[in-house]
Design an enzyme around this catalytic site. Structure first.
Site, mmCIF file in Angstrom:
data_model
loop_
_atom_site.group_PDB
_atom_site.id
_atom_site.type_symbol
_atom_site.label_atom_id
_atom_site.label_comp_id
_atom_site.label_asym_id
_atom_site.label_seq_id
_atom_site.Cartn_x
_atom_site.Cartn_y
_atom_site.Cartn_z
ATOM 1 N N ASP A 147 0.949 -1.311 -0.112
ATOM 2 C CA ASP A 147 0.074 -0.037 -0.277
ATOM 3 C C ASP A 147 0.956 1.206 0.042
ATOM 4 O O ASP A 147 0.370 2.344 -0.083
ATOM 5 C CB ASP A 147 -1.058 0.183 1.285
ATOM 6 C CG ASP A 147 -0.354 -0.063 2.766
ATOM 7 O OD1 ASP A 147 0.798 -0.156 2.497
ATOM 8 O OD2 ASP A 147 -1.035 0.147 3.565
ATOM 9 N N SER A 148 2.275 0.948 0.033
ATOM 10 C CA SER A 148 3.080 2.094 -0.300
ATOM 11 C C SER A 148 2.859 2.897 -1.509
ATOM 12 O O SER A 148 3.261 3.898 -1.808
ATOM 13 C CB SER A 148 4.496 1.984 0.007
ATOM 14 O OG SER A 148 4.815 0.743 -0.904
ATOM 15 N N ASP A 161 -1.290 -6.109 -0.258
ATOM 16 C CA ASP A 161 -1.320 -5.542 0.950
ATOM 17 C C ASP A 161 -2.912 -5.302 1.116
ATOM 18 O O ASP A 161 -3.366 -4.504 0.360
ATOM 19 C CB ASP A 161 -0.519 -4.405 0.973
ATOM 20 C CG ASP A 161 0.284 -4.145 2.081
ATOM 21 O OD1 ASP A 161 0.310 -4.678 3.232
ATOM 22 O OD2 ASP A 161 0.895 -3.209 2.077
ATOM 23 N N LYS A 165 -1.387 -9.186 2.711
ATOM 24 C CA LYS A 165 -0.424 -8.994 3.894
ATOM 25 C C LYS A 165 -1.327 -8.114 4.864
ATOM 26 O O LYS A 165 -2.214 -7.229 4.302
ATOM 27 C CB LYS A 165 0.728 -8.321 3.315
ATOM 28 C CG LYS A 165 1.658 -7.696 4.587
ATOM 29 C CD LYS A 165 2.757 -7.281 4.337
ATOM 30 C CE LYS A 165 3.022 -5.839 3.699
ATOM 31 N NZ LYS A 165 2.342 -4.862 4.561
ATOM 32 N N GLU A 195 -1.023 -5.582 8.513
ATOM 33 C CA GLU A 195 -0.293 -5.164 9.583
ATOM 34 C C GLU A 195 -0.769 -5.331 10.880
ATOM 35 O O GLU A 195 -2.089 -5.455 11.039
ATOM 36 C CB GLU A 195 -0.147 -3.653 9.502
ATOM 37 C CG GLU A 195 0.605 -3.191 8.096
ATOM 38 C CD GLU A 195 0.834 -1.754 7.919
ATOM 39 O OE1 GLU A 195 0.477 -0.867 8.947
ATOM 40 O OE2 GLU A 195 1.104 -1.410 7.070
ATOM 41 N N GLU A 211 9.387 -4.933 10.391
ATOM 42 C CA GLU A 211 10.053 -3.451 9.816
ATOM 43 C C GLU A 211 10.359 -2.571 10.986
ATOM 44 O O GLU A 211 10.076 -2.343 12.108
ATOM 45 C CB GLU A 211 9.090 -2.647 9.071
ATOM 46 C CG GLU A 211 9.277 -1.438 8.778
ATOM 47 C CD GLU A 211 8.354 -0.888 7.542
ATOM 48 O OE1 GLU A 211 7.422 -1.490 7.219
ATOM 49 O OE2 GLU A 211 8.516 0.309 7.122
HETATM 50 O O1 KIV Z 1 3.658 -1.011 1.453
HETATM 51 C C1 KIV Z 1 4.609 -1.606 1.522
HETATM 52 O O2 KIV Z 1 5.382 -1.499 0.622
HETATM 53 C C2 KIV Z 1 5.254 -2.598 2.478
HETATM 54 C C3 KIV Z 1 6.636 -3.091 2.460
HETATM 55 C C4 KIV Z 1 7.534 -2.099 2.187
HETATM 56 C C5 KIV Z 1 6.744 -4.097 3.493
HETATM 57 O O3 KIV Z 1 4.508 -2.754 3.437
#
Ligand code: KIV
Length: 279
Positions: free
Chosen positions: A53-54, A92, A122, A124, A191
């Protein structure tokens, strides 16, 4: 068939169980990808591609990941699946799509899995998400955990800074990693923690740790691709190594194009359609 980063020949897309069995073996190579052309470039070099989600910050210029939606993740998930054939692809889950209840998490994760046809999702969170991770894992959704510095909690954590420097946070993060592993996660992203804590977490859990700013003791590493090629912002977190500086190369190419358009040197004859001669 082709050679892969761990030296073995592979013929099919990697799965979450393939990643799980790599605990304590050759380090697992992971990167983020959001688009088809980038996925094509990375696929043969990595074991796992994460649609992080970055992308909200890296592609859309948001100031955090909190505004990313499930629809955005699904669209980019499709793009990465189209550009890859070998990597295990993980999507994510964005903020607000899984924290409310395990049922909400299942409904949205199932939508991602059936729509994108990726290998897992994924989430969190630590102890507070363990019940949800168990619920998804037992219902056929492979979950990659994410503990330590969790960007979706930026408002509660008070910013992006390394964690685990005091005993209390170190113990909490270790407990988080153990709870998510016990709940059935196939691997866990760790992280922004100290080297010692990265090592302790790796020794404490039976599934691979994927470090980002968590030391080489982890079972694998992940970074944001745009960070390592110099295509995202001026700020470089301590844990990011720049392997290339693409921004100046792009800037120079665009400056040259602009100059040639303004001076009518582009398009030259070579780039124009000629007049067909009648026979
Ligand atoms: O959102 C993302 O890119 C991430 C990774 C950098 C682990 O969670």
């Amino acid at each position: 068939m082709s050679a892969h980063s761990d030296g073995k020949a592979i013929t099919r897309r990697r799965t979450a169980p393939d990643i799980s069995t790599r605990k304590g073996q050759t380090p697992i190579v992971c990167l983020t990808a959001y688009t088809t052309p980038v996925a094509r470039l990375l696929d043969h070099h990595v074991d796992l591609l994460l649609i992080g989600d970055s992308l909200g910050m890296v592609l859309y210029g948001m100031d955090s990941t909190l505004g990313v939606t499930l629809d955005m993740m699904i669209a980019h998930g499709h793009a990465v699946m189209r550009g890859s054939t070998q990597a295990c692809v993980i999507v994510d889950m964005p903020f607000g799509s899984y924290q409310e209840s395990r049922e909400q998490a299942f409904r949205n994760s199932a939508r991602v899995m059936s729509d994108v046809r990726c290998q897992g999702v994924k989430l969190e969170g630590g102890l507070e998400m363990a019940d949800t991770v168990a619920y998804l894992s037992r219902r056929g959704i492979p979950v990659l955990g994410h503990v330590g510095l969790t960007p979706q909690s930026v408002n509660s954590l008070g910013g992006f800074k390394a964690l685990g420097r005091n005993d209390e946070t170190a113990t909490r993060i270790l407990d988080d990693a153990k709870a998510i592993a016990d709940a059935g996660a196939f691997a866990i992203v760790v992280e922004g923690v100290t080297e010692v804590l990265g090592r302790q977490a790796t020794e404490a859990i039976p599934v691979p740790t994927i470090g980002i700013g968590a030391s080489s003791a982890c079972d694998g590493q992940i970074l944001v691709t745009e960070d390592i090629v110099g295509l995202f912002g001026d700020f470089k977190p301590k844990f990011v190594k720049r392997y290339a500086e693409l921004a100046p190369a792009i800037s120079a190419a665009v400056a040259q194009y602009a100059k040639e358009v303004r001076t009518r040197t582009f398009p030259s004859e070579e780039f124009c359609f000629g007049i067909k001669k009648e026979s």
